[in-house]
Each structure stands twice: as C-alpha cells, then as structure tokens.
Write an enzyme that holds these catalytic residues in place. Sequence first.
Site, PDB file in Angstrom:
ATOM      1  N   CYS A  88       0.846  -1.192   0.000  1.00 24.67           N
ATOM      2  CA  CYS A  88       0.000   0.000   0.000  1.00 24.67           C
ATOM      3  C   CYS A  88       0.886   1.248   0.000  1.00 24.67           C
ATOM      4  O   CYS A  88       1.714   1.424   0.892  1.00 24.67           O
ATOM      5  CB  CYS A  88      -0.897  -0.019   1.236  1.00 24.67           C
ATOM      6  SG  CYS A  88      -1.844   1.499   1.471  1.00 24.67           S
ATOM      7  N   CYS A 101      -0.048   4.312   0.477  1.00 24.51           N
ATOM      8  CA  CYS A 101      -0.682   5.416   1.199  1.00 24.51           C
ATOM      9  C   CYS A 101      -0.404   5.403   2.699  1.00 24.51           C
ATOM     10  O   CYS A 101      -1.055   6.104   3.451  1.00 24.51           O
ATOM     11  CB  CYS A 101      -2.186   5.379   0.947  1.00 24.51           C
ATOM     12  SG  CYS A 101      -2.583   5.501  -0.807  1.00 24.51           S
ATOM     13  N   CYS A 110      -1.470  -5.032  -1.339  1.00 27.68           N
ATOM     14  CA  CYS A 110      -2.760  -4.836  -1.996  1.00 27.68           C
ATOM     15  C   CYS A 110      -3.237  -6.132  -2.658  1.00 27.68           C
ATOM     16  O   CYS A 110      -2.476  -6.773  -3.369  1.00 27.68           O
ATOM     17  CB  CYS A 110      -2.620  -3.731  -3.040  1.00 27.68           C
ATOM     18  SG  CYS A 110      -4.192  -3.206  -3.737  1.00 27.68           S
ATOM     19  N   CYS A 116      -5.088  -5.200   0.762  1.00 31.19           N
ATOM     20  CA  CYS A 116      -4.705  -5.345   2.169  1.00 31.19           C
ATOM     21  C   CYS A 116      -5.792  -6.097   2.946  1.00 31.19           C
ATOM     22  O   CYS A 116      -6.902  -6.301   2.456  1.00 31.19           O
ATOM     23  CB  CYS A 116      -4.448  -3.975   2.785  1.00 31.19           C
ATOM     24  SG  CYS A 116      -5.919  -2.930   2.880  1.00 31.19           S
ATOM     25  N   CYS A 134     -10.815   0.471   1.917  1.00 35.22           N
ATOM     26  CA  CYS A 134      -9.588   0.802   1.192  1.00 35.22           C
ATOM     27  C   CYS A 134      -9.146   2.208   1.579  1.00 35.22           C
ATOM     28  O   CYS A 134      -9.736   3.195   1.152  1.00 35.22           O
ATOM     29  CB  CYS A 134      -9.812   0.701  -0.313  1.00 35.22           C
ATOM     30  SG  CYS A 134      -8.327   1.034  -1.278  1.00 35.22           S
TER      31      CYS A 134
END
Length: 118
Positions: free
Chosen positions: A57, A59, A76, A78, A87
């Site tokens: 991920c 982010c 991903c 996750c 998400c």
Amino acid sequence: MSDAPQEPTAESLEVIRKFAETYAQRTGTYFCADSSVTAVVLKGLARHKDDLGGALCPCRHYEDKEAEVSQAFWNCPCVPMRERKECHCMLFLTEDNPFACPEKTQTITTETINATAG
C-alpha cells in the site's frame, strides 16, 4: 538529485492496472470519481512492486517496507480491504461511497494513468 519518485516500469504498471480492474470487478467495488487518485495509487503500487517485489500500500508510512511486504498485511489488496472492503487509498470504493465514480468505473487506461498521475 531529484526527490521525485521514480517512475514504475511499464510492465509493473500494466500488471497492477489489470489486477485493479479485475479485483474491482470481482469485489463489486469502483474506482474514484477523480481518476488522478486511482492513477497515483496504481503508480505507487507498481513502484513498490518494482522496488520491493510486492504491491505494498503506497498510502501508509512504514519504518521498514521490506518487512511489511514480507508480512503481507498491507500488500494490496490489504487485509482491511479483503475482510471489510475498507480501502484507505480510495482505490476500491463501495457503491455507497460518496467518492465512487457515479458511472461505476472499474477500468482505467494506461494513458489516463500517465496523464493524470502527475
């Protein structure tokens, strides 16, 4: 030396793009109405695939990205996405999410990714 993130390989970007489209269709989720959000996340996943060998991920902040990839919790899709359709990146959105594309978009072209990811 530039601080800009390196571009992912075209091969990794295509693998991630196809994965995201298939996963969205399989889970009944949709991409964000703002295609630049989808594009940035896909490029981040592809970059992590190139650099770390896994689609971690993009982010979240990690103390040790390699360790996180090996644990697979944030790879991903996750665990929160797989278990609850949550998400954090806004890549896969449920129909009732106000940011989900009203056209129920589950596809994105490489051209759109490259044009909007900046």
